[in-house]
Design an enzyme around this catalytic site. Structure first.
Site, PDB file in Angstrom:
ATOM      1  N   GLY A   1       0.813  -1.216   0.000  1.00  0.00           N
ATOM      2  CA  GLY A   1       0.000   0.000   0.000  1.00  0.00           C
ATOM      3  C   GLY A   1       0.844   1.263   0.000  1.00  0.00           C
TER       4      GLY A   1
ATOM      5  CB  CYS B   1       0.213   6.637  20.829  1.00  0.00           C
ATOM      6  SG  CYS B   1      -0.607   8.216  20.985  1.00  0.00           S
TER       7      CYS B   1
ATOM      8  CB  SER C   1      -1.944  -3.389   1.233  1.00  0.00           C
ATOM      9  OG  SER C   1      -0.933  -4.067   1.926  1.00  0.00           O
TER      10      SER C   1
ATOM     11  CB  THR D   1      12.768  -9.868 -10.653  1.00  0.00           C
ATOM     12  OG1 THR D   1      13.855  -9.620 -11.529  1.00  0.00           O
ATOM     13  CG2 THR D   1      12.271 -11.294 -10.831  1.00  0.00           C
TER      14      THR D   1
END
Ligand code: PLP
Length: 393
Positions: free
Chosen positions: A71, A325, A199, A237
């Site tokens: 992503g 955080c 993703s 590749t």
């Protein structure tokens, strides 16, 4: 003690069938897809099958699918690549204040190169207003990038309406659909999307592989320089096993998306209702309905999200504060701040994101364990004690 994984927005466990599909390409089918002999052709065919699968998943054609390393690379390529290839048409970009850092940091890098970026605000639920997008458009706007669903609070954006605005103004429209994929039906034509990021590891696939969909005719400069792979747009590749794994992960979720979503929504609603009923001074963040089916995101007043996570971990429960955080920074989440939460509240966040393996028993256990942890942490909080004194409790 059974461990309970409730951080599926961070990553998902790989489905055993995905691993099974990948293994031959890590072992005997090791050919380089660019070579000419039959071993290589097997690898090439496997990559092309996965490409067809991804294209079908989002309503695109296979030539419009570029495999990337995930992503982050897809978002970088969408913003940086469109900006560089279209700078002759204008130097203004519109995005939102709640994007993933893969988008925000690329936008900031483009600002340093002389582009101007408008960061759209969101409402208290984390939604972008269509009117704000319309008002932000300028004659020199070349790109709009708005995420499909937010990774922290799970809020889903009105992508179709936002995409229509981009289309009406003939502006390239990118959406980061990393969190939405597998939960919301994606269709690039219906949504007016020109570029879309995915993703694999958020979909029970492997880490380190993703997709950038690029609508035919949209100009995007390459991030990487090198060979001619991916029609010359993304040299290197191919990660054959990873790409095969992504294709299989998509195949697995395609058939049963509705059923999975229904199940997750049920578990999530049990969790949310239980937390709100059993704990006081707590609020649910994000949109009450327009949210990802597995996402529950809370703020517990008077406590630190970090301490909560550590206490849950000691009970075998993996969650997240859903913010910066978690990386050891003291900065509260940019998403919560953009939604108007004050700093002191933004520190007390807990994101629990459910997945395939979770059960009602898992939710019951969380509802058993969480209230005493919150109480113990509050008993140590000077602010909470002060409040209790004032209210005479
Ligand atoms: N965009 C969103 C909305 C995400 O949630 C993530 C991952 O957390 C990414 C982009 C980055 O994806 P990857 O981990 O594949 O680089």
């Amino acid at each position: 003690m059974k461990s309970i994984y409730l951080d599926h927005a961070a990553t998902t466990p790989m489905h055993p069938r995905v691993l099974e599909a990948m293994l031959p390409y890590l072992q005997e089918q090791y050919g380089n897809p660019s070579s000419v002999y039959s071993l290589a052709r097997e690898a090439k065919n496997a990559v092309e099958d996965a490409r067809k699968r991804v294209a079908q998943f989002i309503g695109a054609s296979p030539q419009e699918i570029i495999f990337t390393s995930g992503g982050t690379e897809s978002d970088n390529m969408a913003l940086w690549g469109v900006a560089q290839a279209n700078r002759g048409r204008g130097k203004h970009i519109i995005t939102t204040s709640i994007e993933h850092h893969a988008v925000l940091d690329t936008a900031a890098a483009l600002e340093k190169e002389g582009f101007s970026v408008t960061y759209l605000p969101v409402d208290g639920y984390g939604q972008v207003q269509v009117a704000d997008l319309k008002a932000a458009i300028r004659d020199d706007t070349i790109l709009i990038s708005i995420m499909y669903a937010n990774n922290e609070v799970g809020t889903i954006q009105p992508i179709k309406e936002l995409g229509q605005v981009a289309r009406d103004h003939n502006i390239i429209f990118h959406t980061d659909a990393v969190q939405a994929a597998g939960y919301l039906p994606l269709d690039v034509d219906r949504d007016g999307v020109d570029l879309l990021s995915l993703s694999a590891h958020k979909l029970y696939g492997p880490k380190g592989v993703g997709v950038l969909y690029i609508r035919r005719g949209v100009k995007v400069a390459n991030l990487l320089k090198g060979g001619g792979q991916e029609r010359g747009r993304r040299p290197g590749t191919e990660n054959v096993a990873g790409i095969v794994g992504l294709g299989e992960a998509i195949r697995l979720c395609q058939g049963k998306m509705e059923e999975r979503v229904e199940r997750l929504r049920h578990l999530r609603d049990l969790l949310i209702a239980g937390v709100l009923a059993k704990i006081d001074h707590v609020r649910l963040n994000g949109h009450p309905e327009k949210r990802l089916p597995g996402n529950a995101h809370f703020i517990f007043e008077f406590i630190e999200g970090e301490s909560l996570l550590i206490s849950l971990d000691l009970e075998g429960i993996a969650g997240s504060s859903g913010s910066a955080c978690t990386s050891g920074s003291l900065e509260p989440s940019h998403v919560l701040l953009a939604m108007g939460l004050p700093h002191e509240l933004a520190h007390g966040s807990l994101r629990l994101t459910l997945g395939e393996e979770n059960t009602e028993e898992d939710i019951e256990r969380v509802l058993q364990v969480l209230p005493p942890i919150v109480q113990r942490l509050r008993d140590m909080s000077p602010l909470y004690k002060q409040r209790a004194k004032v209210s005479g409790a």
